[in-house]
Design a protein around this motif. Structure first.
Motif, PDB file in Angstrom:
ATOM      1  N   GLN A 122       0.841  -1.201   0.000  1.00 18.03           N
ATOM      2  CA  GLN A 122       0.000   0.000   0.000  1.00 18.03           C
ATOM      3  C   GLN A 122       0.874   1.247   0.000  1.00 18.03           C
ATOM      4  O   GLN A 122       0.569   2.217  -0.691  1.00 18.03           O
ATOM      5  CB  GLN A 122      -0.937   0.001   1.199  1.00 18.03           C
ATOM      6  CG  GLN A 122      -2.022  -1.036   1.088  1.00 18.03           C
ATOM      7  CD  GLN A 122      -2.867  -1.128   2.355  1.00 18.03           C
ATOM      8  OE1 GLN A 122      -2.440  -0.734   3.429  1.00 18.03           O
ATOM      9  NE2 GLN A 122      -4.065  -1.666   2.207  1.00 18.03           N
ATOM     10  N   GLN A 123       1.958   1.223   0.760  1.00 16.05           N
ATOM     11  CA  GLN A 123       2.876   2.366   0.785  1.00 16.05           C
ATOM     12  C   GLN A 123       3.529   2.581  -0.574  1.00 16.05           C
ATOM     13  O   GLN A 123       3.796   3.707  -0.966  1.00 16.05           O
ATOM     14  CB  GLN A 123       3.978   2.155   1.827  1.00 16.05           C
ATOM     15  CG  GLN A 123       3.518   2.215   3.245  1.00 16.05           C
ATOM     16  CD  GLN A 123       4.643   1.916   4.214  1.00 16.05           C
ATOM     17  OE1 GLN A 123       5.821   2.002   3.878  1.00 16.05           O
ATOM     18  NE2 GLN A 123       4.280   1.556   5.428  1.00 16.05           N
ATOM     19  N   GLY A 124       3.802   1.497  -1.288  1.00 16.59           N
ATOM     20  CA  GLY A 124       4.510   1.596  -2.556  1.00 16.59           C
ATOM     21  C   GLY A 124       3.625   1.629  -3.778  1.00 16.59           C
ATOM     22  O   GLY A 124       4.129   1.684  -4.900  1.00 16.59           O
ATOM     23  N   ALA A 125       2.328   1.633  -3.597  1.00 19.64           N
ATOM     24  CA  ALA A 125       1.406   1.518  -4.734  1.00 19.64           C
ATOM     25  C   ALA A 125       1.585   2.608  -5.774  1.00 19.64           C
ATOM     26  O   ALA A 125       1.480   2.357  -6.970  1.00 19.64           O
ATOM     27  CB  ALA A 125      -0.040   1.509  -4.237  1.00 19.64           C
ATOM     28  N   ASP A 126       1.877   3.812  -5.358  1.00 17.84           N
ATOM     29  CA  ASP A 126       1.995   4.923  -6.301  1.00 17.84           C
ATOM     30  C   ASP A 126       3.442   5.301  -6.602  1.00 17.84           C
ATOM     31  O   ASP A 126       3.695   6.327  -7.238  1.00 17.84           O
ATOM     32  CB  ASP A 126       1.251   6.149  -5.753  1.00 17.84           C
ATOM     33  CG  ASP A 126      -0.252   5.901  -5.655  1.00 17.84           C
ATOM     34  OD1 ASP A 126      -0.784   5.172  -6.517  1.00 17.84           O
ATOM     35  OD2 ASP A 126      -0.872   6.426  -4.712  1.00 17.84           O
ATOM     36  N   LEU A 127       4.388   4.481  -6.177  1.00 15.23           N
ATOM     37  CA  LEU A 127       5.799   4.789  -6.386  1.00 15.23           C
ATOM     38  C   LEU A 127       6.288   4.248  -7.722  1.00 15.23           C
ATOM     39  O   LEU A 127       5.741   3.290  -8.260  1.00 15.23           O
ATOM     40  CB  LEU A 127       6.641   4.171  -5.265  1.00 15.23           C
ATOM     41  CG  LEU A 127       6.370   4.662  -3.849  1.00 15.23           C
ATOM     42  CD1 LEU A 127       7.267   3.919  -2.863  1.00 15.23           C
ATOM     43  CD2 LEU A 127       6.571   6.161  -3.738  1.00 15.23           C
TER      44      LEU A 127
ATOM     45  N   GLN B  27      14.053  -2.130   2.049  1.00 15.05           N
ATOM     46  CA  GLN B  27      14.121  -1.561   3.392  1.00 15.05           C
ATOM     47  C   GLN B  27      13.169  -2.270   4.355  1.00 15.05           C
ATOM     48  O   GLN B  27      13.523  -2.526   5.511  1.00 15.05           O
ATOM     49  CB  GLN B  27      13.799  -0.070   3.352  1.00 15.05           C
ATOM     50  CG  GLN B  27      13.815   0.593   4.716  1.00 15.05           C
ATOM     51  CD  GLN B  27      13.365   2.041   4.645  1.00 15.05           C
ATOM     52  OE1 GLN B  27      12.958   2.551   3.604  1.00 15.05           O
ATOM     53  NE2 GLN B  27      13.410   2.712   5.775  1.00 15.05           N
ATOM     54  N   LEU B  28      11.958  -2.576   3.897  1.00 16.38           N
ATOM     55  CA  LEU B  28      10.937  -3.116   4.797  1.00 16.38           C
ATOM     56  C   LEU B  28      10.637  -4.605   4.601  1.00 16.38           C
ATOM     57  O   LEU B  28      10.468  -5.336   5.576  1.00 16.38           O
ATOM     58  CB  LEU B  28       9.647  -2.314   4.651  1.00 16.38           C
ATOM     59  CG  LEU B  28       9.740  -0.818   4.961  1.00 16.38           C
ATOM     60  CD1 LEU B  28       8.406  -0.135   4.712  1.00 16.38           C
ATOM     61  CD2 LEU B  28      10.227  -0.589   6.376  1.00 16.38           C
ATOM     62  N   ALA B  29      10.525  -5.044   3.357  1.00 16.33           N
ATOM     63  CA  ALA B  29      10.119  -6.427   3.102  1.00 16.33           C
ATOM     64  C   ALA B  29      11.248  -7.420   3.363  1.00 16.33           C
ATOM     65  O   ALA B  29      11.007  -8.484   3.948  1.00 16.33           O
ATOM     66  CB  ALA B  29       9.606  -6.581   1.676  1.00 16.33           C
TER      67      ALA B  29
ATOM     68  N   GLN C 157      11.727   3.259  -6.705  1.00 21.49           N
ATOM     69  CA  GLN C 157      11.352   3.636  -5.349  1.00 21.49           C
ATOM     70  C   GLN C 157      10.676   2.475  -4.621  1.00 21.49           C
ATOM     71  O   GLN C 157      10.890   2.265  -3.428  1.00 21.49           O
ATOM     72  CB  GLN C 157      10.424   4.852  -5.370  1.00 21.49           C
ATOM     73  CG  GLN C 157      11.095   6.110  -5.873  1.00 21.49           C
ATOM     74  CD  GLN C 157      10.083   7.223  -6.107  1.00 21.49           C
ATOM     75  OE1 GLN C 157       9.031   6.995  -6.703  1.00 21.49           O
ATOM     76  NE2 GLN C 157      10.408   8.409  -5.626  1.00 21.49           N
ATOM     77  N   ARG C 158       9.851   1.735  -5.345  1.00 18.78           N
ATOM     78  CA  ARG C 158       9.189   0.574  -4.753  1.00 18.78           C
ATOM     79  C   ARG C 158      10.224  -0.482  -4.369  1.00 18.78           C
ATOM     80  O   ARG C 158      10.135  -1.114  -3.318  1.00 18.78           O
ATOM     81  CB  ARG C 158       8.152  -0.010  -5.709  1.00 18.78           C
ATOM     82  CG  ARG C 158       7.224  -1.006  -5.054  1.00 18.78           C
ATOM     83  CD  ARG C 158       6.096  -1.491  -5.961  1.00 18.78           C
ATOM     84  NE  ARG C 158       5.407  -0.420  -6.644  1.00 18.78           N
ATOM     85  CZ  ARG C 158       5.435  -0.220  -7.970  1.00 18.78           C
ATOM     86  NH1 ARG C 158       6.111  -1.034  -8.750  1.00 18.78           N
ATOM     87  NH2 ARG C 158       4.785   0.775  -8.511  1.00 18.78           N
ATOM     88  N   LEU C 159      11.226  -0.663  -5.221  1.00 19.56           N
ATOM     89  CA  LEU C 159      12.306  -1.600  -4.913  1.00 19.56           C
ATOM     90  C   LEU C 159      13.016  -1.182  -3.629  1.00 19.56           C
ATOM     91  O   LEU C 159      13.253  -2.014  -2.746  1.00 19.56           O
ATOM     92  CB  LEU C 159      13.302  -1.675  -6.071  1.00 19.56           C
ATOM     93  CG  LEU C 159      14.580  -2.470  -5.794  1.00 19.56           C
ATOM     94  CD1 LEU C 159      14.265  -3.908  -5.434  1.00 19.56           C
ATOM     95  CD2 LEU C 159      15.502  -2.394  -7.000  1.00 19.56           C
ATOM     96  N   ALA C 160      13.337   0.090  -3.500  1.00 16.09           N
ATOM     97  CA  ALA C 160      14.010   0.570  -2.288  1.00 16.09           C
ATOM     98  C   ALA C 160      13.136   0.336  -1.054  1.00 16.09           C
ATOM     99  O   ALA C 160      13.641  -0.082  -0.005  1.00 16.09           O
ATOM    100  CB  ALA C 160      14.351   2.052  -2.433  1.00 16.09           C
TER     101      ALA C 160
END
Length: 99
Positions: A4-9, A20-22, A13-16
Motif C-alpha cells: 500500500q505504501q509503494g502503490a503509487d511509487l 528496506q521493509l520487506a 522507489q518501490r524496490l528501495a
C-alpha cells in the motif's frame, strides 16, 4: 502495508521500499518458519503449510528484490489482461525480471 505504501511509487522507489521493509520481515519470517519446522509433527497440517511456504521461498525473494513484481499471485497471472486483481497492488510496470 508495504505494498500500500509503494502503490503509487516508481519501480526504483518501490524496490528501495521493499528492500528496506520487506527483506528484513521476510528474513525474520524465514527464520521463524525454519525453527517451527523442527518443532511440529511431520505430516501435520502445520508442517505441510510450513513446507509449502519454504518450497516457494525463492519466489518471495524475487518479489522483494524487484520493484515491478506484484506480491499477489493472481495479479501476476492476470497482469497481461490489465485487470487488477489485488486491491492496493500496483499494476506490473515491467516484465523483465519475471524469470
Amino acid at each position: 502495508m508495504i505494498e500500500q505504501q509503494g502503490a503509487d511509487l516508481a519501480v526504483a522507489q518501490r524496490l528501495a521500499l521493499r528492500q528496506q521493509l520487506a527483506l528484513p520481515a521476510l528474513a525474520e519470517l524465514h527464520a521463524r518458519l525454519q525453527a517451527q519446522q523442527r518443532n511440529v509433527a511431520a505430516g501435520s497440517g502445520t508442517a505441510k503449510a510450513i513446507d509449502h511456504a519454504l518450497k516457494r521461498w525463492a519466489a518471495l525473494e524475487r518479489y522483494a528484490n524487484s520493484g515491478s513484481l506484484p506480491i499477489c499471485h493472481s495479479q501476476t497471472l492476470h497482469s497481461l489482461k490489465s485487470k487488477p486483481q489485488c486491491p492496493g497492488v500496483p499494476a506490473v510496470e515491467q516484465h523483465q525480471d519475471w524469470n
